[in-house]
Design a protein around this motif. Structure first.
Motif, PDB file in Angstrom:
ATOM      1  N   ARG A   4       0.870  -1.267  -0.077  1.00  0.00           N
ATOM      2  CA  ARG A   4      -0.159  -0.191   0.067  1.00  0.00           C
ATOM      3  C   ARG A   4       0.816   1.252  -0.106  1.00  0.00           C
ATOM      4  O   ARG A   4       1.936   1.515   0.531  1.00  0.00           O
ATOM      5  N   ASN A   6       1.645   4.305   1.471  1.00  0.00           N
ATOM      6  CA  ASN A   6       1.563   5.020   3.093  1.00  0.00           C
ATOM      7  C   ASN A   6       1.313   6.324   2.896  1.00  0.00           C
ATOM      8  O   ASN A   6       0.308   6.775   3.663  1.00  0.00           O
ATOM      9  N   HIS A   7       2.009   6.981   2.281  1.00  0.00           N
ATOM     10  CA  HIS A   7       2.033   8.609   2.112  1.00  0.00           C
ATOM     11  C   HIS A   7       2.793   9.155   1.057  1.00  0.00           C
ATOM     12  O   HIS A   7       3.882   8.465   0.493  1.00  0.00           O
ATOM     13  N   SER A  51      -4.973   7.018   1.398  1.00  0.00           N
ATOM     14  CA  SER A  51      -3.737   7.388   1.744  1.00  0.00           C
ATOM     15  C   SER A  51      -3.316   8.525   2.465  1.00  0.00           C
ATOM     16  O   SER A  51      -4.478   9.087   3.091  1.00  0.00           O
ATOM     17  N   LYS A  52      -2.307   9.040   2.582  1.00  0.00           N
ATOM     18  CA  LYS A  52      -1.936  10.162   3.323  1.00  0.00           C
ATOM     19  C   LYS A  52      -1.251  11.144   2.509  1.00  0.00           C
ATOM     20  O   LYS A  52      -0.350  10.668   1.883  1.00  0.00           O
ATOM     21  N   CYS A  81       5.897   6.979   0.040  1.00  0.00           N
ATOM     22  CA  CYS A  81       6.226   5.820   0.893  1.00  0.00           C
ATOM     23  C   CYS A  81       5.225   4.619   0.563  1.00  0.00           C
ATOM     24  O   CYS A  81       4.034   4.760   0.737  1.00  0.00           O
ATOM     25  N   PHE A  82       6.113   3.662   0.500  1.00  0.00           N
ATOM     26  CA  PHE A  82       5.330   2.254   0.352  1.00  0.00           C
ATOM     27  C   PHE A  82       5.193   1.343   1.452  1.00  0.00           C
ATOM     28  O   PHE A  82       6.527   1.359   2.048  1.00  0.00           O
ATOM     29  N   GLU A  83       4.546   0.760   1.898  1.00  0.00           N
ATOM     30  CA  GLU A  83       4.575  -0.519   2.907  1.00  0.00           C
ATOM     31  C   GLU A  83       5.134  -1.632   2.452  1.00  0.00           C
ATOM     32  O   GLU A  83       4.906  -1.878   1.425  1.00  0.00           O
ATOM     33  N   HIS A 112       6.189   7.660  11.912  1.00  0.00           N
ATOM     34  CA  HIS A 112       5.258   6.732  12.397  1.00  0.00           C
ATOM     35  C   HIS A 112       5.823   5.676  13.401  1.00  0.00           C
ATOM     36  O   HIS A 112       5.049   4.739  13.777  1.00  0.00           O
ATOM     37  N   LYS A 114       7.730   3.382  12.950  1.00  0.00           N
ATOM     38  CA  LYS A 114       8.028   2.187  12.171  1.00  0.00           C
ATOM     39  C   LYS A 114       9.607   2.209  11.435  1.00  0.00           C
ATOM     40  O   LYS A 114       9.679   3.180  11.244  1.00  0.00           O
ATOM     41  N   GLU A 132       8.261   1.228   4.423  1.00  0.00           N
ATOM     42  CA  GLU A 132       7.996   1.364   5.593  1.00  0.00           C
ATOM     43  C   GLU A 132       7.410   0.066   6.127  1.00  0.00           C
ATOM     44  O   GLU A 132       6.749  -0.396   5.540  1.00  0.00           O
ATOM     45  N   ALA A 134       5.229  -2.480   7.579  1.00  0.00           N
ATOM     46  CA  ALA A 134       3.874  -2.439   7.692  1.00  0.00           C
ATOM     47  C   ALA A 134       3.523  -2.646   9.096  1.00  0.00           C
ATOM     48  O   ALA A 134       4.337  -3.411   9.649  1.00  0.00           O
TER      49      ALA A 134
END
Ligand code: CO
Length: 134
Positions: A4, A6-7, A51-52, A81-83, A112, A114, A132, A134
């Protein structure tokens, strides 16, 4: 490998002005600002539903986004940013494919709380990519 989105992070010169713009002109829901001194940024999160968007303003004298703002005084898109499910496995696979991981190659704790890593923009069409856990 990548999951996903993420942002997407956008560097801004004036966080209050940018917040007002996204909230009042685009009708977006924007969080209160958070100072992250260990990352050299103040951030707000824009909720885009799926998303953000993170609006980043430099914090302190040696902010990692200070140079970006010098080169792009109006701000601009900084990274996406991808998870990933397993950041170490993702890193090792990327290195084996010849991609470059920035810094020491060891994940750091991101905004976050993480583990995150950044990939060299020259390896991905001029785009800085953050991974990042997940
Ligand atoms: Co980010």
């Amino acid at each position: 490998m990548i999951g996903r989105l993420n942002h997407i992070a956008i560097v801004v010169a004036d966080l209050d002005a940018a917040t007002a713009r996204w909230r009042d002109v685009l009708g977006a829901s924007v969080s209160a600002p958070q100072a992250l001194p260990e990352h050299g940024v103040t951030v707000v999160f824009v909720d885009s539903g799926n998303s953000k968007i993170e609006l980043l303003e430099p914090l302190g004298d040696d902010s990692p986004i200070g140079k970006f703002l010098e080169r792009n005084p109006d701000g601009g898109m900084h990274h996406m940013c991808f998870e990933v499910d397993d950041i170490i496995a993702a890193r090792d696979q990327l290195l084996a494919e010849g991609a470059r991981v920035l810094g020491s190659g060891e994940p750091k704790i991101g905004a976050h709380n993480k583990p995150v890593l950044f990939l060299h923009p020259k390896d991905f069409n001029g785009t800085l990519i953050e991974l990042e856990q997940a």
